[in-house]
Design an enzyme around this catalytic site. Structure first.
Site, PDB file in Angstrom:
ATOM      1  N   GLU A   1     -19.411   0.396 -12.109  1.00 34.42           N
ATOM      2  CA  GLU A   1     -20.280   0.800 -13.211  1.00 34.42           C
ATOM      3  C   GLU A   1     -20.580  -0.367 -14.149  1.00 34.42           C
ATOM      4  OE1 GLU A   1     -21.920   3.726 -13.916  1.00 34.42           O
ATOM      5  OE2 GLU A   1     -21.334   4.206 -11.868  1.00 34.42           O
TER       6      GLU A   1
ATOM      7  N   CYS B   1     -41.279  18.865 -13.409  1.00 39.73           N
ATOM      8  CA  CYS B   1     -41.406  17.627 -14.186  1.00 39.73           C
ATOM      9  C   CYS B   1     -42.662  17.655 -15.054  1.00 39.73           C
ATOM     10  CB  CYS B   1     -41.440  16.422 -13.251  1.00 39.73           C
ATOM     11  SG  CYS B   1     -41.566  14.846 -14.130  1.00 39.73           S
TER      12      CYS B   1
END
Length: 351
Positions: free
Chosen positions: A38, A209
């Site tokens: 990460e 969306c």
């Protein structure tokens, strides 16, 4: 079934069929490997990170190994990946895990965020992927997906916009399959909902969306307001002695290229011979000006003017322990920035 649950189901179905499941950090999953990946992936692509992750985990397979390492070795393995504060924070955080948390990553978000360089989203990724703890994330990819899904206006770096996106992320985060959910959201942003030319026809949430419905996908999220970056100029001295050694200076631990080795720097408009004698106490011979080039940081452009030079015969003593001679054929084992690494390679070929 609520719309939220329907969207969750659609994303899970897409991930099960299309999600990335064979990346190096997705194997032998544990908090250390997830945390390392990460941090490396912050502002860096997966393709660029893979070889660094593999080299890093080979040299430092555990958090204990990283904590015990010399910071110069950490910076060397990081060299070329950029944003070197990430590497220094990794080293500090590893030592904190060992010294404060007994060598075990804490299993709550508050303590995870006490680790240097670990923010809310990184903590959420560590907790959800490696521990199965419910925690929303909001990295750059997820911001883009959610900003488009709900046409969230404004730059995500603005606190009010970030707060709205965090609330949306939390709303969608399920109570089960947390590792799959976190990876699915990051994968959607990385492979489908890209900055330009998003693959809406393959997106599992296309029908919901709002940005897609308006035909304005690339209008979200709004970019950071632009500002003109200042220009700075520096002269780098590539100084070689009779023994084939090059002079390098250890940079301060904080700031640009913090803790890395670099060439001694001088003001671009100073009289070089005088400045070198004043700073280093040596005389120059056979100076050669190389073409200047520009290196861009997030907050300014740096114009670098390299100067190749030799010391006068026998002049090798430098009265500064942070400025040392290094054999030119060994310098690539040091932690150096990408521009300095390139100059060192060119310097060696020129001799």
């Amino acid at each position: 079934m609520t719309q939220t649950a329907t969207i969750q189901q659609a994303i899970f179905s897409w991930y099960d069929q299309n999600g990335r499941k064979h990346l190096p950090w997705q194997q032998n999953i544990n908090p250390y490997r997830v945390w390392l990946s990460e941090v490396m992936l912050q502002q860096t692509t997966v393709a660029a990170v893979i070889p660094y992750f593999e080299r890093f985990t080979k040299s430092f397979p555990t958090v204990q190994a990283l904590a015990a390492a010399d910071v110069d070795d950490v910076l060397h393995l990081w060299s070329g990946l950029g944003y070197y504060s990430r590497a220094r924070n990794l080293h500090k955080a590893a030592q904190m895990v060992v010294d404060v948390f007994g060598g075990v990553f804490p299993e709550n978000l508050d303590d995870l965020q006490k680790l240097p360089g670990v923010g809310r989203s990184t903590a959420g990724a560590i907790a959800s992927i490696s521990m199965g703890i419910r925690a929303p994330i909001l990295d750059g990819n997820v911001k883009r997906v959610l900003a488009r899904l709900h046409t969230v206006s404004g730059w995500p770096g603005k606190s009010s916009v970030a707060k709205e996106l965090w609330n949306i992320s939390d709303q969608y985060t399920p109570n089960e399959r947390l590792p799959a959910w976190t990876q699915a959201m990051m994968d959607m942003g990385a492979t489908l909902c890209t900055r330009s030319k998003p693959k809406c026809e393959s997106c599992p949430v296309e029908q919901w969306c709002e940005a897609h419905a308006q035909g304005r996908e690339t209008s979200y999220p709004e970019p950071k307001p632009k500002k003109v970056l200042p220009e700075k100029h520096v002269r780098m001295l590539m100084l070689v002695n009779d023994h084939g050694e090059v002079l390098l200076e250890k940079r301060p631990p904080v700031g640009i290229w913090g803790g890395l080795w670099s060439f001694p720097e001088f003001e671009a408009d100073d009289e070089l011979s005088f400045s070198v004698q004043n700073k280093l106490g040596v005389m120059l011979a056979d100076t050669e000006q190389w073409n200047s080039f520009r290196h861009t940081f997030s907050h300014y452009h740096l114009h670098i003017e390299p100067v190749k030079a030799f010391t006068e015969s026998g002049a090798t003593a430098i009265a500064d322990d942070k400025i040392c001679w290094h054999p030119l054929n060994e310098v690539m084992s040091l932690g150096v920035s990408a521009p300095v690494k390139d100059l060192l390679s060119r310097l060696e070929k020129s001799l």
